[in-house]
Design a protein around this motif. Structure first.
Motif, PDB file in Angstrom:
ATOM      1  N   LEU A  28       0.801  -1.217   0.000  1.00 45.17           N
ATOM      2  CA  LEU A  28       0.000   0.000   0.000  1.00 45.17           C
ATOM      3  C   LEU A  28       0.839   1.274   0.000  1.00 45.17           C
ATOM      4  O   LEU A  28       0.349   2.361   0.323  1.00 45.17           O
ATOM      5  N   ALA A  29       2.093   1.164  -0.402  1.00 40.72           N
ATOM      6  CA  ALA A  29       2.885   2.366  -0.654  1.00 40.72           C
ATOM      7  C   ALA A  29       2.242   3.154  -1.794  1.00 40.72           C
ATOM      8  O   ALA A  29       2.389   4.375  -1.890  1.00 40.72           O
ATOM      9  N   THR A  30       1.502   2.441  -2.665  1.00 45.36           N
ATOM     10  CA  THR A  30       0.680   3.069  -3.693  1.00 45.36           C
ATOM     11  C   THR A  30      -0.777   2.717  -3.414  1.00 45.36           C
ATOM     12  O   THR A  30      -1.073   1.611  -2.950  1.00 45.36           O
ATOM     13  N   PRO A  31      -1.698   3.625  -3.651  1.00 40.11           N
ATOM     14  CA  PRO A  31      -3.113   3.376  -3.334  1.00 40.11           C
ATOM     15  C   PRO A  31      -3.674   2.180  -4.097  1.00 40.11           C
ATOM     16  O   PRO A  31      -3.446   2.037  -5.294  1.00 40.11           O
ATOM     17  N   LEU A  32      -4.397   1.328  -3.388  1.00 36.15           N
ATOM     18  CA  LEU A  32      -5.003   0.139  -3.982  1.00 36.15           C
ATOM     19  C   LEU A  32      -6.347  -0.141  -3.318  1.00 36.15           C
ATOM     20  O   LEU A  32      -6.546   0.174  -2.142  1.00 36.15           O
ATOM     21  N   SER A  33      -7.242  -0.757  -4.072  1.00 37.68           N
ATOM     22  CA  SER A  33      -8.489  -1.238  -3.489  1.00 37.68           C
ATOM     23  C   SER A  33      -8.255  -2.635  -2.919  1.00 37.68           C
ATOM     24  O   SER A  33      -7.234  -3.272  -3.201  1.00 37.68           O
ATOM     25  N   ALA A  34      -9.212  -3.124  -2.147  1.00 43.15           N
ATOM     26  CA  ALA A  34      -9.083  -4.465  -1.573  1.00 43.15           C
ATOM     27  C   ALA A  34      -8.996  -5.522  -2.664  1.00 43.15           C
ATOM     28  O   ALA A  34      -8.248  -6.494  -2.546  1.00 43.15           O
ATOM     29  N   THR A  35      -9.742  -5.319  -3.755  1.00 46.13           N
ATOM     30  CA  THR A  35      -9.716  -6.274  -4.863  1.00 46.13           C
ATOM     31  C   THR A  35      -8.340  -6.323  -5.515  1.00 46.13           C
ATOM     32  O   THR A  35      -7.794  -7.399  -5.775  1.00 46.13           O
ATOM     33  N   ARG A  67     -15.019   4.841  -4.708  1.00 44.43           N
ATOM     34  CA  ARG A  67     -15.574   4.830  -6.055  1.00 44.43           C
ATOM     35  C   ARG A  67     -16.513   3.640  -6.218  1.00 44.43           C
ATOM     36  O   ARG A  67     -16.404   2.648  -5.502  1.00 44.43           O
ATOM     37  N   ARG A  68     -17.388   3.755  -7.195  1.00 49.75           N
ATOM     38  CA  ARG A  68     -18.362   2.703  -7.443  1.00 49.75           C
ATOM     39  C   ARG A  68     -18.169   2.137  -8.832  1.00 49.75           C
ATOM     40  O   ARG A  68     -18.046   2.866  -9.816  1.00 49.75           O
ATOM     41  N   LYS A  69     -18.111   0.807  -8.913  1.00 46.37           N
ATOM     42  CA  LYS A  69     -18.039   0.113 -10.192  1.00 46.37           C
ATOM     43  C   LYS A  69     -19.252  -0.793 -10.293  1.00 46.37           C
ATOM     44  O   LYS A  69     -19.291  -1.873  -9.693  1.00 46.37           O
ATOM     45  N   ASN A  71     -22.352  -2.332  -9.211  1.00 47.63           N
ATOM     46  CA  ASN A  71     -22.960  -2.478  -7.894  1.00 47.63           C
ATOM     47  C   ASN A  71     -21.920  -2.613  -6.775  1.00 47.63           C
ATOM     48  O   ASN A  71     -22.276  -2.850  -5.624  1.00 47.63           O
ATOM     49  N   VAL A  72     -20.658  -2.502  -7.158  1.00 49.44           N
ATOM     50  CA  VAL A  72     -19.577  -2.681  -6.185  1.00 49.44           C
ATOM     51  C   VAL A  72     -19.064  -1.318  -5.717  1.00 49.44           C
ATOM     52  O   VAL A  72     -18.742  -0.446  -6.533  1.00 49.44           O
ATOM     53  N   HIS A  73     -19.006  -1.153  -4.407  1.00 47.58           N
ATOM     54  CA  HIS A  73     -18.475   0.068  -3.802  1.00 47.58           C
ATOM     55  C   HIS A  73     -17.046  -0.211  -3.348  1.00 47.58           C
ATOM     56  O   HIS A  73     -16.811  -1.064  -2.499  1.00 47.58           O
ATOM     57  N   GLU A  74     -16.074   0.478  -3.941  1.00 43.05           N
ATOM     58  CA  GLU A  74     -14.660   0.248  -3.631  1.00 43.05           C
ATOM     59  C   GLU A  74     -14.073   1.379  -2.808  1.00 43.05           C
ATOM     60  O   GLU A  74     -14.349   2.551  -3.075  1.00 43.05           O
ATOM     61  N   ARG A  75     -13.282   0.992  -1.830  1.00 43.64           N
ATOM     62  CA  ARG A  75     -12.526   1.961  -1.040  1.00 43.64           C
ATOM     63  C   ARG A  75     -11.051   1.793  -1.398  1.00 43.64           C
ATOM     64  O   ARG A  75     -10.480   0.714  -1.225  1.00 43.64           O
ATOM     65  N   VAL A  76     -10.447   2.842  -1.875  1.00 44.72           N
ATOM     66  CA  VAL A  76      -9.028   2.810  -2.240  1.00 44.72           C
ATOM     67  C   VAL A  76      -8.221   3.298  -1.039  1.00 44.72           C
ATOM     68  O   VAL A  76      -8.442   4.402  -0.536  1.00 44.72           O
ATOM     69  N   MET A  77      -7.290   2.456  -0.582  1.00 44.59           N
ATOM     70  CA  MET A  77      -6.531   2.743   0.634  1.00 44.59           C
ATOM     71  C   MET A  77      -5.050   2.882   0.317  1.00 44.59           C
ATOM     72  O   MET A  77      -4.564   2.389  -0.700  1.00 44.59           O
ATOM     73  N   ARG A  78      -4.342   3.516   1.211  1.00 42.28           N
ATOM     74  CA  ARG A  78      -2.887   3.528   1.133  1.00 42.28           C
ATOM     75  C   ARG A  78      -2.314   3.579   2.546  1.00 42.28           C
ATOM     76  O   ARG A  78      -3.008   3.968   3.503  1.00 42.28           O
ATOM     77  N   ALA A  79      -1.063   3.186   2.671  1.00 45.57           N
ATOM     78  CA  ALA A  79      -0.393   3.245   3.972  1.00 45.57           C
ATOM     79  C   ALA A  79      -0.208   4.707   4.374  1.00 45.57           C
ATOM     80  O   ALA A  79      -0.050   5.583   3.520  1.00 45.57           O
ATOM     81  N   THR A  80      -0.226   4.981   5.659  1.00 44.95           N
ATOM     82  CA  THR A  80      -0.037   6.357   6.124  1.00 44.95           C
ATOM     83  C   THR A  80       1.422   6.782   6.072  1.00 44.95           C
ATOM     84  O   THR A  80       1.729   7.960   6.218  1.00 44.95           O
TER      85      THR A  80
END
Length: 207
Positions: A28-35, A67-69, A71-80
């Motif tokens: 998560l040094a770069t933003p990624l979704s759980a998928t 973001r939404r794709k 019917n899927v709601h995605e949360r894009v995360m990254r390390a602090t």
């Protein structure tokens, strides 16, 4: 994202040391979704989501985008932070105390001093970030190859003498509004990356 974050909370330290979560933090040094993250690390998305929620709860990852794709709601995360250091404050009851056995020739005392350095600078950094300020610090490092142990001892004595002169010259106990600063100078054998000396139970021979 910070370059380095200091972990002072015991629970956050425990979370970060889990091998799976440590791997997720690295990815998560770069933003990624759980998928996307699940595909990278080869874990089910549900399990990745569970770990992400734990990491987020302890302030180790943060939400960048929702973001939404379809019917899927995605949360894009990254390390602090790009990297993390665990402060001895996270193990307050057993953190080393340099005052217990001050011996400048002891490797264990050096570790205690280094641990205090991490703890104190970490606390200063956390306070400065909350206040939106910078911490006034200075650090330098170098490498010297000694021909003999006698040369190393002579170097250490000369270094100690020079430091004592500088401290005596600039220390002003009566300075109104002055602020004490802690000075740490360390000398230890260099350990190259990948050296057997990094392996548990290895011994570094003196000369």
């Amino acid at each position: 994202m910070l370059d380095v974050a200091v972990i002072e909370d015991p629970a956050a330290a425990e979370v970060s040391l889990d091998p799976v979560r440590a791997r997720l933090l690295a990815e998560l040094a770069t933003p990624l979704s759980a998928t996307m993250l699940a595909a990278r690390v080869g874990l089910p998305r549900q399990k990745v989501n569970y770990h992400l929620k734990t990491l987020e709860r302890h302030g180790l990852v943060e939400l960048v985008e929702e973001r939404r794709k379809g019917n899927v709601h995605e949360r894009v995360m990254r390390a602090t932070a790009a990297s993390y250091v665990i402060s001895p404050a996270a193990l307050a009851a057993v953190q080393p105390d340099p005052a217990m056995s001050p011996d400048r020739l002891s490797a264990r005392w050096l570790l205690a001093v280094a641990a205090r350095l991490v703890r104190d600078v970490g606390a200063l950094l956390s306070g400065a970030e909350r206040a939106g300020k910078r911490v006034a610090t200075f650090a330098m490092e170098g490498e010297v190859r000694f021909a003999t142990a006698a040369d190393r001892a002579a170097f250490a004595e000369e270094l100690a003498g020079a430091l004592a002169v500088l401290i005596a010259r600039y220390h002003d106990e009566s300075a109104e509004g002055g602020r004490p600063h802690h000075v740490v100078v360390a000398l230890h054998p260099a350990v190259p990356s990948g050296s057997p000396a990094r392996e548990p139970g290895s011994v570094v021979e003196d000369h």
